[in-house]
Design a protein around this motif. Structure first.
Motif, PDB file in Angstrom:
ATOM      1  N   VAL A   1      32.882  50.860  40.980  1.00 50.94           N
ATOM      2  CA  VAL A   1      34.302  50.991  41.341  1.00 50.94           C
ATOM      3  C   VAL A   1      34.614  50.151  42.582  1.00 50.94           C
ATOM      4  O   VAL A   1      35.623  49.447  42.622  1.00 50.94           O
ATOM      5  N   LYS A   2      33.741  50.196  43.585  1.00 54.04           N
ATOM      6  CA  LYS A   2      33.947  49.356  44.769  1.00 54.04           C
ATOM      7  C   LYS A   2      33.959  47.878  44.397  1.00 54.04           C
ATOM      8  O   LYS A   2      34.780  47.111  44.893  1.00 54.04           O
ATOM      9  N   ALA A   3      33.048  47.491  43.529  1.00 55.25           N
ATOM     10  CA  ALA A   3      32.994  46.089  43.089  1.00 55.25           C
ATOM     11  C   ALA A   3      34.301  45.693  42.412  1.00 55.25           C
ATOM     12  O   ALA A   3      34.794  44.575  42.605  1.00 55.25           O
ATOM     13  N   ALA A   4      34.885  46.602  41.644  1.00 59.38           N
ATOM     14  CA  ALA A   4      36.165  46.311  40.985  1.00 59.38           C
ATOM     15  C   ALA A   4      37.262  46.082  42.019  1.00 59.38           C
ATOM     16  O   ALA A   4      38.035  45.120  41.926  1.00 59.38           O
ATOM     17  N   PHE A   5      37.333  46.948  43.018  1.00 62.48           N
ATOM     18  CA  PHE A   5      38.369  46.812  44.050  1.00 62.48           C
ATOM     19  C   PHE A   5      38.141  45.593  44.936  1.00 62.48           C
ATOM     20  O   PHE A   5      39.090  45.050  45.496  1.00 62.48           O
ATOM     21  N   GLN A   6      36.898  45.150  45.049  1.00 61.24           N
ATOM     22  CA  GLN A   6      36.585  43.991  45.878  1.00 61.24           C
ATOM     23  C   GLN A   6      36.583  42.684  45.095  1.00 61.24           C
ATOM     24  O   GLN A   6      36.325  41.625  45.653  1.00 61.24           O
ATOM     25  N   GLY A   7      36.869  42.757  43.800  1.00 61.44           N
ATOM     26  CA  GLY A   7      36.902  41.553  42.974  1.00 61.44           C
ATOM     27  C   GLY A   7      35.532  41.045  42.571  1.00 61.44           C
ATOM     28  O   GLY A   7      35.391  39.889  42.181  1.00 61.44           O
ATOM     29  N   ASP A   8      34.515  41.896  42.638  1.00 59.63           N
ATOM     30  CA  ASP A   8      33.149  41.504  42.328  1.00 59.63           C
ATOM     31  C   ASP A   8      32.621  42.105  41.034  1.00 59.63           C
ATOM     32  O   ASP A   8      31.408  42.133  40.804  1.00 59.63           O
ATOM     33  N   ALA A   9      33.508  42.618  40.192  1.00 62.21           N
ATOM     34  CA  ALA A   9      33.109  43.220  38.913  1.00 62.21           C
ATOM     35  C   ALA A   9      33.776  42.448  37.782  1.00 62.21           C
ATOM     36  O   ALA A   9      34.725  41.700  38.019  1.00 62.21           O
ATOM     37  N   PRO A  10      33.317  42.644  36.570  1.00 61.83           N
ATOM     38  CA  PRO A  10      33.951  41.947  35.447  1.00 61.83           C
ATOM     39  C   PRO A  10      35.302  42.567  35.065  1.00 61.83           C
ATOM     40  O   PRO A  10      35.929  42.130  34.119  1.00 61.83           O
ATOM     41  N   TRP A  11      35.741  43.585  35.784  1.00 65.76           N
ATOM     42  CA  TRP A  11      37.043  44.209  35.545  1.00 65.76           C
ATOM     43  C   TRP A  11      37.749  44.404  36.866  1.00 65.76           C
ATOM     44  O   TRP A  11      37.145  44.376  37.928  1.00 65.76           O
ATOM     45  N   GLN A  12      39.051  44.600  36.761  1.00 63.53           N
ATOM     46  CA  GLN A  12      39.862  44.880  37.937  1.00 63.53           C
ATOM     47  C   GLN A  12      40.550  46.217  37.736  1.00 63.53           C
ATOM     48  O   GLN A  12      40.915  46.565  36.609  1.00 63.53           O
ATOM     49  N   PRO A  13      40.767  46.945  38.816  1.00 67.69           N
ATOM     50  CA  PRO A  13      41.485  48.213  38.669  1.00 67.69           C
ATOM     51  C   PRO A  13      42.969  47.956  38.417  1.00 67.69           C
ATOM     52  O   PRO A  13      43.517  46.944  38.864  1.00 67.69           O
ATOM     53  N   THR A  14      43.582  48.862  37.670  1.00 64.99           N
ATOM     54  CA  THR A  14      45.032  48.797  37.524  1.00 64.99           C
ATOM     55  C   THR A  14      45.643  49.413  38.777  1.00 64.99           C
ATOM     56  O   THR A  14      44.948  50.048  39.577  1.00 64.99           O
ATOM     57  N   GLU A  15      46.926  49.233  38.928  1.00 66.04           N
ATOM     58  CA  GLU A  15      47.618  49.858  40.059  1.00 66.04           C
ATOM     59  C   GLU A  15      47.649  51.361  39.857  1.00 66.04           C
ATOM     60  O   GLU A  15      47.804  51.841  38.740  1.00 66.04           O
ATOM     61  N   PHE A  16      47.509  52.082  40.958  1.00 64.09           N
ATOM     62  CA  PHE A  16      47.684  53.525  40.871  1.00 64.09           C
ATOM     63  C   PHE A  16      49.171  53.770  40.699  1.00 64.09           C
ATOM     64  O   PHE A  16      49.982  53.199  41.412  1.00 64.09           O
ATOM     65  N   PRO A  17      49.560  54.582  39.711  1.00 61.82           N
ATOM     66  CA  PRO A  17      50.989  54.757  39.450  1.00 61.82           C
ATOM     67  C   PRO A  17      51.703  55.405  40.634  1.00 61.82           C
ATOM     68  O   PRO A  17      51.185  56.330  41.254  1.00 61.82           O
ATOM     69  N   ASP A  18      52.875  54.906  40.921  1.00 66.36           N
ATOM     70  CA  ASP A  18      53.655  55.481  42.007  1.00 66.36           C
ATOM     71  C   ASP A  18      54.512  56.632  41.490  1.00 66.36           C
ATOM     72  O   ASP A  18      54.526  56.941  40.302  1.00 66.36           O
ATOM     73  N   LYS A  19      55.237  57.254  42.390  1.00 64.74           N
ATOM     74  CA  LYS A  19      56.048  58.423  42.062  1.00 64.74           C
ATOM     75  C   LYS A  19      57.062  58.125  40.964  1.00 64.74           C
ATOM     76  O   LYS A  19      57.258  58.933  40.050  1.00 64.74           O
ATOM     77  N   ILE A  20      57.670  56.969  41.001  1.00 64.28           N
ATOM     78  CA  ILE A  20      58.693  56.607  40.015  1.00 64.28           C
ATOM     79  C   ILE A  20      58.081  56.527  38.614  1.00 64.28           C
ATOM     80  O   ILE A  20      58.645  57.026  37.648  1.00 64.28           O
TER      81      ILE A  20
END
Length: 161
Positions: free
Chosen positions: A76-95
């Motif tokens: 998961v850290k690698a995903a957030f740091q751009g070091d994984a073969p996937w990227q995290p989606t945005e966490f949905p906001d209140k709207i």
């Protein structure tokens, strides 16, 4: 253009080799290698991250949970740091959540399919909504929810010609 894959919890659990949740690991890893070498783009939804963490915390003794949790945080850290073969989606906001929430009672109350006595979870709803957003944003791309769940894996968009 390359295909976009939203990774469901069932896939991430197998990728991470989570005990008792990894029955399809060989298939998932073989498919992952095929998709990766084909230039596919992978997204890791926030619901997948949260649900995977829940499965890990409820699985096995403390030593197994800790070892599995360490593999989980590394990926998961690698995903957030751009070091994984996937990227995290945005966490949905209140709207976004408020736009989805009214759909939930009907989806939770109706069976996903005639042979399943369960409704759609809120986590799955958030992945489906992410899929819908991607389809609108990228109508000329092939988009999948990559899942072992017979219901979620039916979400597929063929590229418009």
């Amino acid at each position: 253009m390359s295909s976009i894959f939203l990774i469901d919890t069932s896939i991430f659990l197998n990728f991470l080799n989570v005990p008792k949740c990894n029955q399809n690991r060989e298939l998932v890893m073989a498919d992952f290698e095929t998709y990766l070498t084909s230039g596919c783009y992978f997204l890791l939804p926030m619901a997948t991250i949260i649900e995977t963490g829940n499965h890990i915390a409820q699985n096995g003794d403390g030593t197994i949970r800790r070892k599995t949790a360490n593999r989980f945080i590394k990926e998961v850290k690698a995903a957030f740091q751009g070091d994984a073969p996937w990227q995290p989606t945005e966490f949905p906001d209140k709207i976004k959540i408020l736009a989805w929430i009214d759909k939930f009672p009907a989806l939770a109350g109706q069976n996903k399919s005639p042979d399943k006595q369960e409704g759609t979870s809120f986590g799955d709803l958030s992945i489906i909504e992410e899929f819908n957003k991607l389809c609108q944003r990228f109508p000329n791309r092939e988009i999948y929810i990559w899942s072992l769940d017979s219901d979620l894996k039916n979400y597929y968009q063929q590229p418009q010609q």
